[in-house]
Write a protein that holds these residues in place. Sequence first.
Motif, mmCIF file in Angstrom:
data_model
loop_
_atom_site.group_PDB
_atom_site.id
_atom_site.type_symbol
_atom_site.label_atom_id
_atom_site.label_comp_id
_atom_site.label_asym_id
_atom_site.label_seq_id
_atom_site.Cartn_x
_atom_site.Cartn_y
_atom_site.Cartn_z
ATOM 1 N N MET A 1 0.844 -1.342 -0.017
ATOM 2 C CA MET A 1 0.040 0.022 -0.058
ATOM 3 C C MET A 1 0.595 1.197 0.103
ATOM 4 S SD MET A 1 -3.362 -0.097 -0.068
ATOM 5 C CE MET A 1 -3.740 1.265 0.845
ATOM 6 N N SER A 2 0.576 2.164 -0.916
ATOM 7 C CA SER A 2 1.251 3.361 -0.983
ATOM 8 C C SER A 2 0.857 4.351 0.201
ATOM 9 C CB SER A 2 1.361 4.025 -2.296
ATOM 10 O OG SER A 2 -0.108 4.139 -2.647
ATOM 11 N N ILE A 3 -0.470 4.103 0.354
ATOM 12 C CA ILE A 3 -1.119 5.151 1.560
ATOM 13 C C ILE A 3 -0.612 4.700 2.686
ATOM 14 C CG2 ILE A 3 -3.546 5.864 2.256
ATOM 15 C CD1 ILE A 3 -4.637 4.748 -0.174
ATOM 16 N N LYS A 4 -0.344 5.518 3.698
ATOM 17 C CA LYS A 4 0.068 5.208 5.110
ATOM 18 C C LYS A 4 -0.951 5.861 6.033
ATOM 19 C CE LYS A 4 3.513 2.884 3.880
ATOM 20 N NZ LYS A 4 3.437 1.529 4.090
ATOM 21 N N LYS A 5 -1.694 6.911 5.901
ATOM 22 C CA LYS A 5 -2.438 7.525 6.942
ATOM 23 C C LYS A 5 -3.947 7.323 6.084
ATOM 24 C CE LYS A 5 -3.335 11.692 9.580
ATOM 25 N NZ LYS A 5 -2.745 13.021 9.938
ATOM 26 N N ILE A 6 -4.971 6.994 7.113
ATOM 27 C CA ILE A 6 -6.176 7.109 6.647
ATOM 28 C C ILE A 6 -7.158 7.833 7.481
ATOM 29 C CG2 ILE A 6 -8.250 5.489 6.483
ATOM 30 C CD1 ILE A 6 -6.214 5.148 4.435
ATOM 31 N N ARG A 7 -8.130 8.500 7.018
ATOM 32 C CA ARG A 7 -9.156 9.372 7.707
ATOM 33 C C ARG A 7 -10.281 8.750 7.533
ATOM 34 N NH1 ARG A 7 -8.856 14.177 3.718
ATOM 35 N NH2 ARG A 7 -8.884 12.328 2.442
ATOM 36 N N ILE A 8 -11.019 8.299 8.743
ATOM 37 C CA ILE A 8 -12.261 7.466 9.014
ATOM 38 C C ILE A 8 -13.287 8.426 9.562
ATOM 39 C CG2 ILE A 8 -13.348 5.513 10.088
ATOM 40 C CD1 ILE A 8 -10.648 4.158 10.033
ATOM 41 N N ALA A 9 -14.600 8.388 8.942
ATOM 42 C CA ALA A 9 -15.625 9.086 9.488
ATOM 43 C C ALA A 9 -16.793 8.169 10.380
ATOM 44 C CB ALA A 9 -16.396 10.084 8.493
ATOM 45 N N TYR A 10 -17.121 8.644 11.510
ATOM 46 C CA TYR A 10 -17.917 7.859 12.286
ATOM 47 C C TYR A 10 -19.045 9.000 13.016
ATOM 48 C CZ TYR A 10 -15.926 9.443 16.575
ATOM 49 O OH TYR A 10 -15.410 10.274 17.565
ATOM 50 N N VAL A 11 -20.190 7.777 13.406
ATOM 51 C CA VAL A 11 -21.246 8.671 14.308
ATOM 52 C C VAL A 11 -21.180 8.043 15.590
ATOM 53 C CG1 VAL A 11 -22.579 9.677 12.392
ATOM 54 C CG2 VAL A 11 -22.886 7.165 13.234
ATOM 55 N N ASP A 12 -21.913 8.418 16.530
ATOM 56 C CA ASP A 12 -21.928 7.691 17.857
ATOM 57 C C ASP A 12 -23.156 6.681 17.726
ATOM 58 O OD1 ASP A 12 -19.957 8.446 19.504
ATOM 59 O OD2 ASP A 12 -20.767 10.503 19.420
ATOM 60 N N GLU A 13 -23.146 5.491 17.458
ATOM 61 C CA GLU A 13 -23.973 4.345 17.550
ATOM 62 C C GLU A 13 -23.496 3.181 18.158
ATOM 63 O OE1 GLU A 13 -26.215 3.632 14.058
ATOM 64 O OE2 GLU A 13 -27.175 5.875 13.931
ATOM 65 N N PRO A 14 -23.383 2.820 19.395
ATOM 66 C CA PRO A 14 -23.055 1.668 20.058
ATOM 67 C C PRO A 14 -23.813 0.690 19.690
ATOM 68 C CG PRO A 14 -23.196 3.401 21.798
ATOM 69 C CD PRO A 14 -23.904 4.142 20.496
ATOM 70 N N PRO A 15 -23.346 -0.720 19.507
ATOM 71 C CA PRO A 15 -22.050 -1.023 19.988
ATOM 72 C C PRO A 15 -21.251 -0.941 18.573
ATOM 73 C CG PRO A 15 -23.490 -3.114 19.345
ATOM 74 C CD PRO A 15 -24.404 -2.024 19.161
ATOM 75 N N PHE A 16 -21.524 -0.264 17.757
ATOM 76 C CA PHE A 16 -20.631 -0.424 16.372
ATOM 77 C C PHE A 16 -19.803 0.719 16.452
ATOM 78 C CE2 PHE A 16 -25.225 -1.498 15.552
ATOM 79 C CZ PHE A 16 -24.769 -2.874 15.001
ATOM 80 N N TYR A 17 -20.006 1.878 16.905
ATOM 81 C CA TYR A 17 -18.863 2.946 17.031
ATOM 82 C C TYR A 17 -19.481 4.023 17.837
ATOM 83 C CZ TYR A 17 -21.647 2.858 12.702
ATOM 84 O OH TYR A 17 -22.729 2.620 11.859
ATOM 85 N N TRP A 18 -18.681 4.435 18.714
ATOM 86 C CA TRP A 18 -18.779 5.540 19.755
ATOM 87 C C TRP A 18 -17.463 6.099 20.154
ATOM 88 C CZ3 TRP A 18 -19.315 0.279 21.409
ATOM 89 C CH2 TRP A 18 -18.538 0.189 22.509
ATOM 90 N N THR A 19 -18.117 7.437 21.104
ATOM 91 C CA THR A 19 -16.708 8.075 21.823
ATOM 92 C C THR A 19 -16.982 7.930 23.143
ATOM 93 O OG1 THR A 19 -16.977 9.710 19.923
ATOM 94 C CG2 THR A 19 -15.692 10.164 21.858
ATOM 95 N N GLU A 20 -15.897 7.529 23.825
ATOM 96 C CA GLU A 20 -15.850 7.251 25.233
ATOM 97 C C GLU A 20 -15.767 8.591 26.073
ATOM 98 O OE1 GLU A 20 -15.447 3.377 26.725
ATOM 99 O OE2 GLU A 20 -17.064 4.466 26.340
ATOM 100 N N LYS A 21 -16.022 8.514 27.155
ATOM 101 C CA LYS A 21 -15.922 9.885 27.800
ATOM 102 C C LYS A 21 -14.549 10.676 27.950
ATOM 103 C CE LYS A 21 -19.850 8.924 31.219
ATOM 104 N NZ LYS A 21 -20.344 8.890 32.506
ATOM 105 N N ASP A 22 -13.534 9.584 27.731
ATOM 106 C CA ASP A 22 -12.328 10.024 27.602
ATOM 107 C C ASP A 22 -11.760 10.409 26.285
ATOM 108 O OD1 ASP A 22 -11.994 7.621 26.646
ATOM 109 O OD2 ASP A 22 -10.518 6.729 27.753
ATOM 110 N N LYS A 23 -12.720 10.302 25.221
ATOM 111 C CA LYS A 23 -12.712 10.887 24.053
ATOM 112 C C LYS A 23 -11.984 9.663 23.112
ATOM 113 C CE LYS A 23 -14.109 14.784 24.810
ATOM 114 N NZ LYS A 23 -15.484 15.254 24.386
ATOM 115 N N SER A 24 -11.686 8.750 23.733
ATOM 116 C CA SER A 24 -11.367 7.433 23.085
ATOM 117 C C SER A 24 -12.564 6.766 22.213
ATOM 118 C CB SER A 24 -10.577 6.429 23.827
ATOM 119 O OG SER A 24 -11.610 5.740 24.787
ATOM 120 N N LEU A 25 -12.036 6.140 20.960
ATOM 121 C CA LEU A 25 -13.003 5.589 20.111
ATOM 122 C C LEU A 25 -13.231 4.064 20.274
ATOM 123 C CD1 LEU A 25 -15.083 6.404 17.993
ATOM 124 C CD2 LEU A 25 -13.216 6.140 16.487
#
Length: 245
Positions: A1-25
Motif C-alpha cells: 500500500m502506498s497510503i500510510k495515513k487514513i481518515r475515517i468518519a464515524y457517528v455515535d451508535e453503540p455497539p458499532f462505533y462511539w466516543t468514550e468519555k475520555d474521547k477514545s473511540l
Amino acid sequence: MSIKKIRIAYVDEPPFYWTEKDKSLKGADIELIETVLREIGISSIEYHHTTFEELLQGVKGGRWDINVPIFVTDERAKEVAFSIPVWALGDGFVVHQGNPKELTSYETVAMRSDTRLGLIPGQVQVNKARSAGVNDSQIVLLKNQDALIAALQSGKIDAFAATAVGNNAIVKANPELQSVPLKNNIADKIPVGAFSFNKDNHELLQAVNQQLNKYLGSADHRNKMAKYGITSSEIDAIVSKKNEK
C-alpha cells in the motif's frame, strides 16, 4: 500500500462505533477496520466525528477516506463504493418497558395514528417506515441516537427504530426501556452493511476487500465481534455470501 495515513468518519451508535468519555473511540466496526488496516500496512488513522447525513457526501467529497459501515442500498451505491458486506442486521424498536402500545412492526405503528416514531434522517428505517404506511405526521426526525433516547424518555415519541443489535446496547444502559426486534417478511433479505469509499479510491478499496475476504468469519473476527453482542446470526449470512463469489 502506498497510503500510510487514513481518515475515517464515524457517528455515535453503540455497539458499532462511539466516543468514550475520555474521547477514545470504541466499537465493533472500529476494531474491525483497525485490524484490517493494520494488516495492510496502514500506520496512522485519523478519526472524524460527523452526523449520519454527512457520511456519504463527506467521503464522496474527499473530506475523509472511509466511512464506518452503514446499510448498503442501490441509491447509496450511486454515490459511493462499498466494501464487501461486514454484517447483516435486522431492525428493531426501542420502547418503554412493557411496550404499552404493542408496537412490533412498522405496520403496527401505521395502524395507530396516535403513535410517534423517532428516526434519524438519511437512515434506511425512514423509507421502511414510509413504505409500511407510517404517515409523515407520525415520524419525528432527530439528529442522532442520543436525541432519540431523550425524546423517548420524555414522551415526545413512543418508539424509535434502529438495528436490533444496536438497540440491545441502548436498553442495557437504559433499563427503563425495552428492545423489540422486528420480524422480517419471509421474502425480505436481511440488510447488509459495509464500509464506504470515494469511487475513485480503487487502491484502498481493493486492499480492504482483500483483507476482509481473508478475515471475516475467522475465529479472531468472531471473538472480537462477540464482545459487542454481534453473534453468528449477524456474521454467517455475510460469510456465506462472501464464499459464493
